[in-house]
Design an enzyme around this catalytic site. Structure first.
Site, PDB file in Angstrom:
ATOM      1  N   ASN A   1      -8.451   0.874   6.889  1.00 51.89           N
ATOM      2  CA  ASN A   1      -7.372   0.702   7.858  1.00 51.89           C
ATOM      3  C   ASN A   1      -7.813   1.180   9.242  1.00 51.89           C
ATOM      4  OD1 ASN A   1      -4.895   0.325   9.057  1.00 51.89           O
ATOM      5  ND2 ASN A   1      -3.987   2.180   8.243  1.00 51.89           N
TER       6      ASN A   1
ATOM      7  N   ASN B   1     -10.422   0.588   0.463  1.00 50.76           N
ATOM      8  CA  ASN B   1      -9.376   0.395   1.472  1.00 50.76           C
ATOM      9  C   ASN B   1      -9.855   0.809   2.859  1.00 50.76           C
ATOM     10  OD1 ASN B   1      -7.948   0.011  -0.877  1.00 50.76           O
ATOM     11  ND2 ASN B   1      -6.252   1.351  -0.321  1.00 50.76           N
TER      12      ASN B   1
ATOM     13  N   GLY C   1      -7.707   8.145   7.429  1.00 52.01           N
ATOM     14  CA  GLY C   1      -7.913   8.424   8.857  1.00 52.01           C
ATOM     15  C   GLY C   1      -9.329   8.884   9.135  1.00 52.01           C
TER      16      GLY C   1
ATOM     17  N   ASP D   1       2.813   4.935  -5.441  1.00 48.99           N
ATOM     18  CA  ASP D   1       2.177   6.210  -5.135  1.00 48.99           C
ATOM     19  C   ASP D   1       3.155   7.358  -5.349  1.00 48.99           C
ATOM     20  OD1 ASP D   1       0.881   8.404  -4.248  1.00 48.99           O
ATOM     21  OD2 ASP D   1       0.489   7.675  -2.218  1.00 48.99           O
TER      22      ASP D   1
ATOM     23  N   GLU E   1      -1.997   6.165  -7.836  1.00 43.27           N
ATOM     24  CA  GLU E   1      -2.899   7.237  -7.387  1.00 43.27           C
ATOM     25  C   GLU E   1      -2.724   8.473  -8.257  1.00 43.27           C
ATOM     26  OE1 GLU E   1      -2.892   7.799  -3.124  1.00 43.27           O
ATOM     27  OE2 GLU E   1      -3.062   9.963  -3.331  1.00 43.27           O
TER      28      GLU E   1
ATOM     29  N   THR F   1     -12.566   4.412   5.802  1.00 42.77           N
ATOM     30  CA  THR F   1     -13.046   4.599   7.181  1.00 42.77           C
ATOM     31  C   THR F   1     -13.956   5.816   7.290  1.00 42.77           C
ATOM     32  OG1 THR F   1     -11.140   3.556   8.215  1.00 42.77           O
ATOM     33  CG2 THR F   1     -12.288   5.222   9.524  1.00 42.77           C
TER      34      THR F   1
ATOM     35  N   GLY G   1      -9.177   5.551   1.944  1.00 42.88           N
ATOM     36  CA  GLY G   1      -9.819   6.285   3.045  1.00 42.88           C
ATOM     37  C   GLY G   1     -11.236   5.835   3.288  1.00 42.88           C
TER      38      GLY G   1
ATOM     39  N   ASP H   1       0.854  -1.192   0.000  1.00 38.41           N
ATOM     40  CA  ASP H   1       0.000   0.000   0.000  1.00 38.41           C
ATOM     41  C   ASP H   1       0.897   1.253   0.000  1.00 38.41           C
ATOM     42  OD1 ASP H   1      -2.428   1.316   0.129  1.00 38.41           O
ATOM     43  OD2 ASP H   1      -2.578   1.212   2.319  1.00 38.41           O
ATOM     44  N   HIS H   2       0.674   2.144  -0.933  1.00 36.89           N
ATOM     45  CA  HIS H   2       1.431   3.405  -1.022  1.00 36.89           C
ATOM     46  C   HIS H   2       2.948   3.210  -1.073  1.00 36.89           C
ATOM     47  CE1 HIS H   2      -2.129   5.908  -0.517  1.00 36.89           C
ATOM     48  NE2 HIS H   2      -2.512   5.066   0.417  1.00 36.89           N
TER      49      HIS H   2
HETATM   50  P1  13P Z   1      -8.473   4.601   6.293  1.00 35.91           P
HETATM   51  O1  13P Z   1      -7.402   4.503   7.312  1.00 35.91           O
HETATM   52  O2  13P Z   1      -9.127   5.929   6.257  1.00 35.91           O
HETATM   53  O3  13P Z   1      -9.461   3.487   6.423  1.00 35.91           O
HETATM   54  O4  13P Z   1      -7.787   4.463   4.852  1.00 35.91           O
HETATM   55  C1  13P Z   1      -7.095   3.306   4.520  1.00 35.91           C
HETATM   56  C2  13P Z   1      -6.416   3.432   3.217  1.00 35.91           C
HETATM   57  O5  13P Z   1      -6.854   4.113   2.322  1.00 35.91           O
HETATM   58  C3  13P Z   1      -5.171   2.669   3.027  1.00 35.91           C
HETATM   59  O6  13P Z   1      -4.562   2.903   1.820  1.00 35.91           O
END
Ligand code: 13P
Length: 279
Positions: free
Chosen positions: A231, A229, A180, A106, A136, A210, A208, A84-85
């Site tokens: 996290n 995604n 986040g 990324d 991205e 979440t 993102g 990831d990234h």
């Molecule tokens: P969140 O932490 O907002 O869920 O985003 C996760 C993410 O995009 C990982 O690449």
């Protein structure tokens, strides 16, 4: 079975659902996600940030951990192990050489020309090994692994050019989501999302995930998102349970402390998967 992301994402795009990408942090996280996804019998993408990779010991540790869990837990679903990234060609190459089946390059903070150049380089190497590539465009803001950045939305014409000139497998256009926790509501540009999805053949990725309300997630999937995604939401779910456990017991066995968050992680994994994949 460890696979690249190609088939699962193309199927998702064709059938209008999204594959969950969950970030992993350690042995327990990985085990809980795999066990729950095996019960659900759905494919999954395990995302590993460069910092999480470093925390766990390096690309070989992570790759062997995932492969060994798949073997010992008798996991039968398709599992994609994804960087990831990734921030450089070297990082992506090292992940691939250690056994990752997918990478994200990324370079979204760089000018478009540079982003195209470095992504194409990663695509050439990755495809020669049967590995898929995500990248991205625009820039997704927010806070990830303690790195805070401001966002910039993707433009349709740049997305079309980027896909054509890099040959990548999936595209993460920044369209208002943030990494986040959100301060206020997520403000997603669904119109551009739909236009991009209709203009490029490859699946789109929403970072993102979440804190985006279910109705907006459903709309994003309708507008062409095929991978989402997550996290932070697993971390906060785990943290609440572990905090309560520590507050109410004197148990110091680390397995019990970490494990007190198991059901919260599994519950979240199930909730998200059902929402992303059931139409
Ligand atoms: P969140 O932490 O907002 O869920 O985003 C996760 C993410 O995009 C990982 O690449």
């Amino acid at each position: 079975m460890l696979v690249n992301s190609k088939e699962m994402l193309l199927k998702a795009k064709e059938n209008h659902y999204a594959i969950p990408h969950f970030n992993i942090n350690n042995l327990e996280w990985t085990k809980y996600i795999l066990e729950e996804m095996e019960i659900l019998q759905k494919p999954v993408i395990l995302g590993v940030s460069e910092n999480a990779n470093q925390y766990m010991g390096g690309f070989h540790v992570v790759s062997n951990l995932v492969k060994s869990l798949i073997q010992d837990l008798k996991i039968t679903i398709p599992v994609c192990l994804h960087l990831d990234h990734g921030t450089s060609f070297e990082s992506c190459k090292n992940a691939i050489d250690a056994g990752f089946t997918s990478v994200m390059m990324d370079a979204s903070k760089m000018p478009l020309e540079e982003n195209i150049k470095i992504t194409r380089q990663v695509v050439e190497y990755a495809h020669s090994k049967g590995i898929t590539v995500e990248a991205e465009i625009g820039h997704i803001g927010g806070s990830e692994d303690n790195i805070i950045s401001s966002g910039m939305n993707a433009q349709l014409d740049e997305c079309i050019r980027f896909v054509k000139e890099t040959g990548l497998d999936s595209l993460a256009p920044a369209l208002g989501s943030v990494h986040g926790l959100y301060h206020g509501e997520a403000n997603l540009d669904f119109e551009t999302m739909k236009e991009i999805s209709e203009s490029v053949e490859i699946p789109l990725v929403l970072h993102g995930g979440t804190g985006i309300p279910d109705d907006k997630i459903k709309k994003a999937i309708y507008c062409g998102i095929s991978k989402i995604n997550i996290n932070t939401e697993l971390q906060t779910a785990w943290y609440q349970s572990v905090k309560d456990f520590i507050a109410h017991t004197n148990i110091y066995d680390p397995r019990k402390i970490i494990g007190s968050g198991e059901q919260s992680i599994k519950q979240k994994v199930k909730e998200k998967t059902v929402m992303f994949m059931n139409r």
